[in-house]
Every structure is written in structure tokens, then in C-alpha cells.
Design an enzyme around this catalytic site. Structure first.
Site, PDB file in Angstrom:
ATOM      1  N   ARG A   1      13.818  -2.862  -7.638  1.00  0.00           N
ATOM      2  CA  ARG A   1      12.565  -2.206  -7.849  1.00  0.00           C
ATOM      3  C   ARG A   1      12.632  -0.850  -8.531  1.00  0.00           C
ATOM      4  NH1 ARG A   1       9.735  -1.158  -1.959  1.00  0.00           N
ATOM      5  NH2 ARG A   1      11.582  -0.056  -1.787  1.00  0.00           N
TER       6      ARG A   1
ATOM      7  N   HIS B   1      18.796   0.119  -1.078  1.00  0.00           N
ATOM      8  CA  HIS B   1      17.649  -0.313  -0.057  1.00  0.00           C
ATOM      9  C   HIS B   1      17.861  -1.867   0.051  1.00  0.00           C
ATOM     10  CE1 HIS B   1      13.996   0.040   2.215  1.00  0.00           C
ATOM     11  NE2 HIS B   1      13.435  -0.885   1.524  1.00  0.00           N
TER      12      HIS B   1
ATOM     13  N   CYS C   1     -18.459  -6.344   8.490  1.00  0.00           N
ATOM     14  CA  CYS C   1     -19.426  -5.663   7.571  1.00  0.00           C
ATOM     15  C   CYS C   1     -18.651  -4.383   7.311  1.00  0.00           C
ATOM     16  CB  CYS C   1     -20.586  -5.411   8.124  1.00  0.00           C
ATOM     17  SG  CYS C   1     -21.479  -6.934   8.648  1.00  0.00           S
TER      18      CYS C   1
ATOM     19  N   TYR D   1     -23.854 -11.404   7.182  1.00  0.00           N
ATOM     20  CA  TYR D   1     -24.038 -11.773   6.062  1.00  0.00           C
ATOM     21  C   TYR D   1     -23.678 -13.176   5.801  1.00  0.00           C
ATOM     22  CZ  TYR D   1     -24.756  -6.835   4.856  1.00  0.00           C
ATOM     23  OH  TYR D   1     -25.252  -5.693   4.817  1.00  0.00           O
TER      24      TYR D   1
ATOM     25  N   ARG E   1      17.430   5.504   7.357  1.00  0.00           N
ATOM     26  CA  ARG E   1      16.120   5.698   7.270  1.00  0.00           C
ATOM     27  C   ARG E   1      14.963   4.928   8.147  1.00  0.00           C
ATOM     28  NH1 ARG E   1      18.192   4.507   2.392  1.00  0.00           N
ATOM     29  NH2 ARG E   1      17.005   2.729   2.199  1.00  0.00           N
TER      30      ARG E   1
ATOM     31  N   LYS F   1       5.884   8.380   5.189  1.00  0.00           N
ATOM     32  CA  LYS F   1       4.874   8.024   3.893  1.00  0.00           C
ATOM     33  C   LYS F   1       3.766   7.476   4.530  1.00  0.00           C
ATOM     34  CE  LYS F   1       7.264   3.815   2.946  1.00  0.00           C
ATOM     35  NZ  LYS F   1       7.879   3.127   1.908  1.00  0.00           N
TER      36      LYS F   1
ATOM     37  N   ASP G   1     -19.330  -1.368   8.029  1.00  0.00           N
ATOM     38  CA  ASP G   1     -19.400  -0.452   9.144  1.00  0.00           C
ATOM     39  C   ASP G   1     -19.560  -1.082  10.449  1.00  0.00           C
ATOM     40  OD1 ASP G   1     -19.487   1.658   6.667  1.00  0.00           O
ATOM     41  OD2 ASP G   1     -21.521   0.979   6.672  1.00  0.00           O
TER      42      ASP G   1
END
Length: 396
Positions: free
Chosen positions: A137, A172, A322, A274, A230, A39, A324
């Protein structure tokens, strides 16, 4: 590496992935199948290429979060059984049946809605009944036999609904990664799961796939292996926690790399990034690296909380990360040039920054670190020391 633009990329070590799968297979009861959890795009590693590798290695099943992830696997030729662990709209019963995808069923109302649609479509959907033994859950609540006995009749009724093929039952664990501190609750959960399975068996209801062992339980609770385990985060070379009793021999699969884009020396008193939160106390050589929080390197690692590797040495992050870009202090290094490789996660020479170490700096878990690597970062798959393939979501 000419196959990608050398800005930021994740290297995925398929040899390490194979090693980790074999560690799981070796630790698992020989009678139990291994279900590989892929997943969240294979925990950020790229679900399709990862699943293909697991399929070749002998995975019995795959588990995903949602129908879209399951359909991606089917479209890319994954043949093994696939289980959706979360919610799928009941209207998609026909799709589940057509693509031979098994669905988690966790309540009577959801089961009835799925059954109604399956009957209307003239199909049968394979389902795995989720039992809530303490996670609170999803699932039919069975946490105390004296209080939750009605769950037995509820599950029995669901198994009789038209259009559903109840092939599996599972639960689970909440604290199987807690070492000895998790023993009592984990064994209580396992005991509840065994009780409801035995009660259903007395009613003539049997399941071909019973499963409850997650990554931690694969290694620390072998009695819980049943018909299938699992395995999730351990397949990617990451420990579920530091409290496991088992001595894991895992190899990290993902490395996150970038390059130096610019180098300059700033004067004493100059500030960086910044908010001007870093001020140089002396002349400081600063390297800019073209990776930021939009690539999955979190802003929480600003202002010296984290380090990167350059020329095999640790260099602290300066100022705010930042969107990027980020800046690092390379004053202690020799010459640094544009294009020099930077390692944000992974090994460089004798030094290594792990996803778990990054998680510690950030105040989170290693799962989140690898899942956060964004889609604009190409995944470069390495096998036998060479580039095997590349997954680039922006330039497929």
C-alpha cells in the site's frame, strides 16, 4: 435525555472504553507504549472526547489518517505525540513542525519534497519511515532481502535529508487477524522488518520508536510489540476478526438508538416503502423509526435482512431503508407508542445487536459499521451511568 433532540443518537460508553484500553495495556509489553488510533473521527466515536479519555488513561501516542485530524487534536488540547499515517502535502512541512506532529514518510520522492519544503521553511519535521513488508500500500519495499536490498541504502539516504528528523520506523501487518492461517505471512513480514532495522543499525541508524503491532498483533503476536503498539478497533470493543487466538475480553463502546415516530396497522396486501418490495400477508402492525442511510444505517439492510430491538425484543426491518426513516414489524409486541426507544446497535434487556452482527447482515466489517454513523447523529458520552458530555456536529 433532554440535552439532545430524541430522534437518533449514538451512546458512547466511556467506562467500556477505559476497560478496553486497560485490556490493551495489560496485553502489551510493559516496555512498549500504547498508540491509540483515533482516525476517522475515532472510528465514528468522536475523536476529541475519545482522545481526551485515552490521554487521561495513559496513552503514549495517537495516530490519525491525515493532517486535518491531527490539527483537530492539537486545537482541542491533546498534548501527546501524534503520528499522521497517510499523506500530507509537503507544503505543510511548517505546520507539521510547528504543531509537533510526526509524519509518515514512505518513498524517496515524497521524502525529498518534504525535506525541500522543511529546509525552505527553516524547520525540522519528525518522520516515521514506513517499510512495506507485504501490505503493498505505502512504504519502502523490503519483502525479499535478495531482491530488495537497495531499500536499505534508500532509507539510509532519506534519513540523511536536511529538515527531517527520523524518529520512527514502522510497518503494517496484512493478516495478523487471520489466526493460524495468517502466521506464516505475518512472521515473514516481521522478519523482513527486523532485517531492515538490523541492517540500518549496522549503518549507524537507530530509531527511538519502532512499531508494527496493530490491534490483532497486540494480542496474538507479543514478540512484535517492540517500542510501541498501534491499537485501533479493539479500543472500541470490536474484534479485528473472528479468527484471533486470544480470548478478547472487550466491551462494545458504541450503541445506536432512535425512537418510534409513528405506529399503524396495515391490511393484508398492503406494501411498505419504496419499490413495494414488502407485501403484508396478514394485518401487520408497523412502527416507523426516524433513522436511515443518511444516519449511517445502510440501505443494504432492507427487506428483512436486519432487526432492531424494541421493548427488549427483535423486530424485523420491513421494505427498503429510506434516507431518513425505516419501518419495522412490531405485530408480535404489546402496545407500542410514539417515543418508545429503538436500539439499532447495542443492548436492550437480554437482547443485543452488535456492530459485528450488523456487519454480517450487511456483508461488510464492523469497522465500516461504526465509521459510517454520520455527523448528523449526536454522540452522547456516558460515564458512571450518567451523561458526561455531548458532541453534536450540527448544533455545537
Amino acid at each position: 435525555m433532554k440535552e439532545i433532540l430524541r430522534r437518533a443518537w449514538a451512546e458512547i460508553d466511556l467506562d467500556a472504553l477505559g476497560h478496553n484500553f486497560r485490556q490493551v495495556r495489560q496485553a502489551t509489553d510493559p516496555k512498549a507504549q500504547v498508540c491509540c488510533v483515533v482516525k476517522a473521527d475515532g472510528y465514528g466515536h468522536g475523536a476529541v472526547r475519545i482522545a481526551r479519555e485515552f490521554q487521561e488513561l495513559g496513552a503514549g501516542w495517537f495516530a490519525v489518517s491525515n493532517l486535518e485530524e491531527a490539527l483537530q487534536l492539537r486545537q482541542e488540547g491533546i498534548r501527546q505525540p501524534v503520528l499522521v499515517l497517510g499523506f500530507t502535502p509537503p507544503e505543510e512541512a511548517g505546520t507539521l513542525a510547528q504543531k509537533q506532529i510526526s509524519q509518515c514518510v514512505y518513498s524517496t520522492d515524497y521524502a525529498q519534497a518534504l525535506s525541500c519544503q522543511a529546509a525552505a521553511d527553516g524547520v525540522r519535521v519528525k518522520v516515521h519511515l514506513k517499510i512495506d513488508t507485504g501490505m503493498n500500500r505505502l512504504g519502502f519495499c523490503f519483502q525479499d532481502i535478495s531482491r530488495d536490498e537497495s531499500a536499505i541504502a534508500e532509507v539510509k539516504a532519506v534519513c540523511a535529508l536536511p529538515g527531517l528528523n527520523p524518529e520512527g520506523i514502522f510497518t503494517h501487518f496484512a493478516v495478523s487477524d487471520g489466526g493460524s492461517q495468517g502466521d506464516a505471512f505475518t512472521m515473514r513480514q516481521f522478519g523482513c522488518f527486523k532485517e531492515i532495522m538490523e541492517a540500518l543499525q549496522r549503518e549507524g541508524i537507530r530509531f527511538s520508536v519502532r512499531h508494527c503491532a496493530n490491534s490483532a498483533a497486540v494480542f496474538d503476536y507479543p514478540l512484535s510489540h517492540l517500542d510501541m503498539v498501534r491499537a485501533g478497533v479493539v479500543l472500541y470493543g470490536l474484534a479485528p476478526s473472528s479468527q484471533l487466538r486470544a480470548q478478547l475480553k472487550l466491551r462494545p463502546v458504541l450503541s445506536l438508538r432512535s425512537v418510534v415516530s409513528h405506529v399503524k396497522t396495515i391490511a393484508p396486501g398492503a406494501t411498505v416503502s419504496y419499490g413495494r418490495e414488502f407485501t403484508a400477508e396478514q394485518a401487520t402492525k408497523v412502527a416507523t423509526v426516524p433513522v436511515g442511510y443518511a444516519d449511517g444505517y445502510p440501505r443494504a439492510l432492507s427487506n428483512g435482512r436486519a432487526q432492531v430491538l424494541l421493548h427488549g425484543q427483535r423486530c424485523p426491518v420491513l421494505g427498503r431503508v429510506c434516507m431518513d426513516q425505516l419501518m419495522v414489524d412490531v405485530t408480535a409486541l404489546g402496545p407500542v407508542h410514539r417515543g418508545d426507544q429503538v436500539t439499532l446497535i447495542g443492548r436492550d434487556g437480554q437482547e443485543e445487536i452488535t456492530a459485528s452482527q450488523l456487519a454480517g447482515w450487511e456483508g461488510t466489517i464492523n469497522y465500516e459499521v461504526v465509521c459510517a454513523v454520520s455527523k448528523r447523529v449526536p454522540r452522547v458520552y456516558m460515564k458512571n451511568g450518567r451523561v458526561d458530555s455531548i458532541y453534536n456536529q450540527l448544533l455545537p
